[in-house]
Design a protein around this motif. Structure first.
Motif, short mmCIF file in Angstrom:
data_model
loop_
_atom_site.label_atom_id
_atom_site.label_comp_id
_atom_site.label_asym_id
_atom_site.label_seq_id
_atom_site.Cartn_x
_atom_site.Cartn_y
_atom_site.Cartn_z
N GLY A 94 -1.84 8.27 1.85
CA GLY A 94 -0.69 7.53 1.33
C GLY A 94 -0.42 7.88 -0.12
O GLY A 94 0.73 8.02 -0.53
N TYR A 131 7.19 2.16 3.57
CA TYR A 131 5.75 2.06 3.34
C TYR A 131 5.33 0.59 3.32
O TYR A 131 6.11 -0.29 2.99
CB TYR A 131 5.38 2.78 2.05
CG TYR A 131 5.70 4.24 2.13
CD1 TYR A 131 5.35 4.98 3.26
CD2 TYR A 131 6.38 4.90 1.12
CE1 TYR A 131 5.66 6.31 3.37
CE2 TYR A 131 6.70 6.24 1.22
CZ TYR A 131 6.34 6.95 2.36
OH TYR A 131 6.65 8.27 2.48
N LEU A 132 4.09 0.41 3.67
CA LEU A 132 3.50 -0.91 3.88
C LEU A 132 3.85 -1.91 2.78
O LEU A 132 3.35 -1.83 1.67
CB LEU A 132 1.99 -0.73 3.96
CG LEU A 132 1.18 -1.81 4.63
CD1 LEU A 132 1.80 -2.24 5.93
CD2 LEU A 132 -0.22 -1.29 4.85
N ASN A 133 4.74 -2.85 3.13
CA ASN A 133 5.15 -3.94 2.25
C ASN A 133 5.85 -3.49 0.96
O ASN A 133 6.21 -4.32 0.13
CB ASN A 133 3.96 -4.83 1.87
CG ASN A 133 3.43 -5.59 3.07
OD1 ASN A 133 4.19 -5.97 3.95
ND2 ASN A 133 2.12 -5.80 3.12
N ALA A 154 -7.71 0.42 16.24
CA ALA A 154 -9.01 -0.03 15.74
C ALA A 154 -9.42 -1.35 16.41
O ALA A 154 -10.55 -1.48 16.87
CB ALA A 154 -8.96 -0.19 14.22
N GLN A 206 2.33 -8.31 12.65
CA GLN A 206 0.99 -7.72 12.84
C GLN A 206 0.15 -8.61 13.76
O GLN A 206 -0.56 -8.12 14.64
CB GLN A 206 0.28 -7.56 11.50
CG GLN A 206 0.91 -6.52 10.61
CD GLN A 206 0.31 -6.56 9.22
OE1 GLN A 206 -0.88 -6.70 9.04
NE2 GLN A 206 1.17 -6.46 8.21
N THR A 227 -2.64 2.46 13.67
CA THR A 227 -4.06 2.60 13.31
C THR A 227 -4.80 1.28 13.51
O THR A 227 -5.91 1.25 14.06
CB THR A 227 -4.19 3.06 11.84
OG1 THR A 227 -3.38 4.21 11.65
CG2 THR A 227 -5.62 3.40 11.50
N SER A 228 -4.18 0.17 13.09
CA SER A 228 -4.91 -1.09 13.22
C SER A 228 -4.98 -1.54 14.68
O SER A 228 -5.98 -2.11 15.11
CB SER A 228 -4.30 -2.17 12.33
OG SER A 228 -2.93 -2.27 12.52
N ASN A 272 2.56 3.86 11.13
CA ASN A 272 1.24 4.48 11.13
C ASN A 272 0.16 3.42 10.94
O ASN A 272 -0.87 3.41 11.61
CB ASN A 272 1.18 5.53 10.01
CG ASN A 272 -0.08 6.37 10.08
OD1 ASN A 272 -0.72 6.45 11.11
ND2 ASN A 272 -0.44 6.96 8.95
N PHE A 273 0.43 2.50 10.06
CA PHE A 273 -0.51 1.40 9.80
C PHE A 273 -0.70 0.54 11.05
O PHE A 273 -1.82 0.24 11.45
CB PHE A 273 0.02 0.57 8.63
CG PHE A 273 -0.61 -0.79 8.52
CD1 PHE A 273 -1.93 -0.94 8.15
CD2 PHE A 273 0.14 -1.93 8.79
CE1 PHE A 273 -2.51 -2.19 8.05
CE2 PHE A 273 -0.44 -3.18 8.70
CZ PHE A 273 -1.76 -3.32 8.33
N ARG A 276 -7.35 -5.66 8.91
CA ARG A 276 -6.62 -5.39 10.16
C ARG A 276 -7.45 -4.55 11.11
O ARG A 276 -6.92 -3.88 12.00
CB ARG A 276 -5.30 -4.67 9.86
CG ARG A 276 -4.32 -5.46 9.00
CD ARG A 276 -4.24 -6.92 9.38
NE ARG A 276 -3.21 -7.66 8.66
CZ ARG A 276 -3.41 -8.83 8.07
NH1 ARG A 276 -4.61 -9.40 8.08
NH2 ARG A 276 -2.42 -9.46 7.47
N VAL A 333 0.85 -1.18 0.00
CA VAL A 333 0.00 0.00 0.00
C VAL A 333 0.89 1.24 0.00
O VAL A 333 1.53 1.54 1.00
CB VAL A 333 -0.95 0.02 1.22
CG1 VAL A 333 -1.97 1.13 1.07
CG2 VAL A 333 -1.66 -1.32 1.38
N PRO A 334 0.96 1.93 -1.12
CA PRO A 334 1.90 3.04 -1.25
C PRO A 334 1.63 4.16 -0.26
O PRO A 334 0.47 4.50 0.00
CB PRO A 334 1.70 3.53 -2.69
CG PRO A 334 0.64 2.72 -3.31
CD PRO A 334 0.17 1.71 -2.34
N GLY A 335 2.70 4.72 0.27
CA GLY A 335 2.60 5.94 1.06
C GLY A 335 2.09 5.77 2.49
O GLY A 335 2.05 6.72 3.24
N VAL A 336 1.67 4.54 2.85
CA VAL A 336 1.20 4.30 4.22
C VAL A 336 2.36 3.71 5.01
O VAL A 336 2.80 2.60 4.71
CB VAL A 336 -0.01 3.36 4.23
CG1 VAL A 336 -0.45 3.07 5.66
CG2 VAL A 336 -1.16 3.95 3.43
#
Ligand code: ATP
Ligand code: MG
Lengths: 255, 410
Positions: B377, A141-143, A109, A158, A105-106, A101-102, B363, A94-97
């Motif tokens: 993002g 960034y994510l992966n 949540a 995770q 956030t999770s 932060n991910f 998630r 997921v670009p830019g995340v």
């Protein structure tokens, strides 16, 4: 026997109008690790995605009770908040995340409350140490640009952060070198206990030597074709899936 | 009023009257109706006040100026180094006449409709002057509001950075949701001398009802660094035209854009860099998201006239569509008349990837928040080039507000 954390009855799932799961029955008591094996295309990932609530997988019949609740009635994010986790066979980028932060956030949540930055960093440090996850990844960034093995390790990180009640690990062992496999297994074993149920999808007995399953299931053409103890995995490794009706050529494990 | 000022205004007003009326058939007016932006300057009834806009405050600013409906007002100088001038522009016409006269209208002429309209009618504005070698650490901000008390409003900014100077200047445009239409015309001229560094942010955060035409023109001197950052979020019809003139070798000029269009908003960005000197770099990078029935247009052009070898010029526009019904158009252009240049241009329109959304939701992240992460993002690539840290938080909030389902007023 403990109450089942996951109880699947007669589950039918179609993808793009084609029926892939043709009535899956599977009960997993809480605290147990079950392995799910089966030839390519037999429907293992389909089961995993359908349980996680992927919108492309249409449930056309059957029921899934998760921790006493109707899992199929929940949105994907509700399932995660209810304690369901899927470590994906192919985690997406997921670009830019950013990873941090991910994760934050999770975590917020799934916990339903804001974790303090301090507690978050503490949990992150502990778990990345457990999974030998390079902390320089946090700014990435994510992966994005992660190697296949790094992506898998990140999935288990995770899982360690989110502390689910139940996790499906879809071929987490595929593409891992021996050292990474040991690390990931160590991570899963550390989380293992009476409050975690696990469905471990794999083609190889290799990971089962590190994460000993309580029960082994065989999926064949969209159904659970056999259920047995750990010895079933060894039997499959030797004999493949011919006895279930697979042709000799296609039946070598992991083909 | 000094005679040169009156003369320019008169000439601009005459140009406005004599220029052939824009019809919308013109090549560069194909996408946004000139009448919707009031390019002919015809008077417009005020919709009437609709509450007060959120203007923010001077916290963290070096100087702060609020121009309600474009009326002149005194700036609040919080903390400025010696020699730095932050003044209301009409005041500066006399108080700093030589400085203003040397640069006003130098980058935006009065022979186009937009240029003539603004030059003829503006009342209040922002003037910033930073002398040689002086660095202003905190941002200088001007806020132009539309309260609904005027049907047409004007804003004007002139920033002059002398050799080796450094500053961050924000032009912010805000209003409450208005009960009718207000047409706004703004011009910003940014003069950046040798070795100077300017980050200029244009924050278009109007409420509904505002139609805005904005011209931004920068001149990047030798070895200077210029960032024009345009953030377009609010207003019904918004057309922003940033032009970077690279006038000195070694300059690094970037036009950065971030936008998120929703409802039936219409945004057009026309972004140009002109390399008038050799050995320089420019980069136009605009990224934005769209939802509902909004529409955006990006037109970009890299112009390298003869005599500017060793130019590096890049241009990228990417658009992220959140639902059917929103549409983005991208028109990247090149006019290269020099050999030995490195240029690239790219434009793309794509949908939110369902796999990204599912991954985040799996998630535990709820759909709205997941989309927020994905949009932010997507914009991250541009944000990385912006020094102003607070923009990230600001965007985060604006994106959340646009994604959160509206509660119907009862
Ligand atoms: N999106 C899709 N569209 C069409 N067919 C699909 C789709 N996803 C899965 N299938 C089909 O469903 C069947 C089961 O696929 P699935 O991925 O569940 O298998 P698997 O058991 O996980 O296999 P592997 O061991 O190779 O990972 C396959 O025949 C596959 O081609
Ligand atoms: Mg699979």
């Amino acid at each position: 026997m403990a109450d089942p954390i996951l109880d699947i009855a007669g589950l039918k799932v179609a993808v793009d109008g084609k029926e892939i799961l043709k009535g899956v029955d599977l009960r997993i008591p809480q605290g147990e690790v079950h392995a799910l094996m089966g030839p390519n295309g037999s429907g293992k990932s389909t089961l995993a995605y359908a349980l996680a609530g992927h919108p492309r997988y249409d449930v056309t019949g059957g029921t899934v009770t998760f921790n006493g609740e109707d899992l199929l009635d929940m949105d994907p994010d509700e399932r995660a908040r209810a304690g369901f986790f899927l470590a994906m066979q192919y985690p997406v980028e997921v670009p830019g995340v950013s990873v941090l932060n991910f994760l934050r956030t999770s975590m917020n949540a799934t916990r339903g409350e804001e974790i303090s930055p301090r507690d978050f960093m503490k949990a992150f440090k502990e778990n990345s140490a457990l999974l030998e996850f390079d902390s320089s990844f946090t700014d990435r960034y994510l992966n994005e640009g992660f190697s296949g093995g790094e992506k898998k390790r990140h999935e288990i990180l995770q899982m360690a952060m989110l502390r689910p009640k139940f996790a499906v690990l879809d071929e987490t062992d595929s593409g891992l070198d021996v050292d990474a496999l040991k690390v990931v297994s160590k991570g899963v074993n550390a989380l293992r206990g009476p409050d975690l149920g696990c469905l471990l999808i794999t083609h190889y007995t290799r990971i089962l030597r590190y994460i000993a399953p309580d029960v082994v299931h065989v999926m064949f053409e969209g159904r659970i074709a056999r259920t047995g103890g750990p010895e079933l995995a060894d039997h499959l490794e030797e004999n493949g899936y011919v006895e279930f009706g697979a042709s000799e050529m296609a039946s070598a494990p992991g083909a | 009023m000094a005679s040169w000022v009156a003369e320019t205004r008169d000439e601009a007003e005459r140009n406005l009257a004599s220029l052939p009326a824009l019809t919308g058939q013109e090549e560069d007016w194909r996408f946004t109706k000139p009448a919707s932006l009031g390019m002919d300057g015809a008077p417009l009834d005020a919709p009437g006040p609709s509450g007060s806009p959120r203007v923010g405050d001077e916290a963290g600013r070096a100087a702060w100026l609020v121009l309600d409906d474009g009326r002149p007002a005194a700036p609040n100088v919080v903390d400025l180094p010696d020699g730095v001038i932050v003044a209301e522009l009409s005041d500066a016409l006399t108080a700093h006449e030589d400085l203003v006269r040397a640069h006003l209208n130098s980058l935006v002429g009065i022979d186009s409709h937009a240029g003539a309209l603004n030059a003829a009618r503006w009342d209040g504005g922002l003037f910033v002057y930073v002398p040689r070698g002086v660095h202003v650490e905190r941002p200088i901000e001007a806020v132009l509001t539309a309260t609904g008390a005027e049907g047409r409003i004007y804003g004007r900014t002139l920033v002059v950075l002398e050799e080796g100077a450094k500053a961050t200047v924000i032009d912010r445009y805000v209003s409450p949701d208005l009960g009718g239409t207000v047409q706004a015309s703004t011009v910003a001229e940014l003069v950046v001398a040798q070795g100077a560094e300017l980050e200029h942010m244009t924050s278009v955060s109007w409420g509904s009802g505002v139609h805005h035409h904005a011209t931004i023109a920068a001149a990047a001197g030798r070895d200077s660094k210029v960032r024009s950052v345009v953030v377009t979020l609010g207003g019904d019809v918004v057309r922003v035209e940033p032009t970077l003139r690279v006038v000195g070798p070694g300059a690094d000029a970037r036009a950065l854009g971030l936008f998120f269009a929703s409802d039936d908003q219409h945004f057009e960005h026309r972004v140009v860099s002109v390399h008038e000197a050799p050995d320089s770099y420019s980069n136009l990078l605009y990224k934005g998201a769209l939802k509902d029935t909004s529409r955006t247009v990006f037109y970009g052009n890299l112009i390298v006239p003869p005599g500017a070898p060793h130019t590096d010029a890049y241009q990228t526009n990417r658009n992220l569509i959140l639902n059917d019904g929103a549409s983005a158009e991208t028109i990247p252009f090149l006019e290269i008349e020099t050999a030995e240049v490195k240029c690239s241009h790219a434009g793309a329109v794509g949908r939110v990837d369902d796999e990204h959304l599912f991954y985040l939701r799996s998630r535990g992240v709820p759909e709205v928040e997941a989309k927020q992460l994905i949009v932010l993002g997507f914009l991250q690539e541009v944000l990385e080039m912006v020094a102003l840290e607070e923009l990230r938080e600001e965007l985060h909030e604006a994106i959340a507000a646009k994604l959160t389902p509206k509660v119907a007023a009862s």
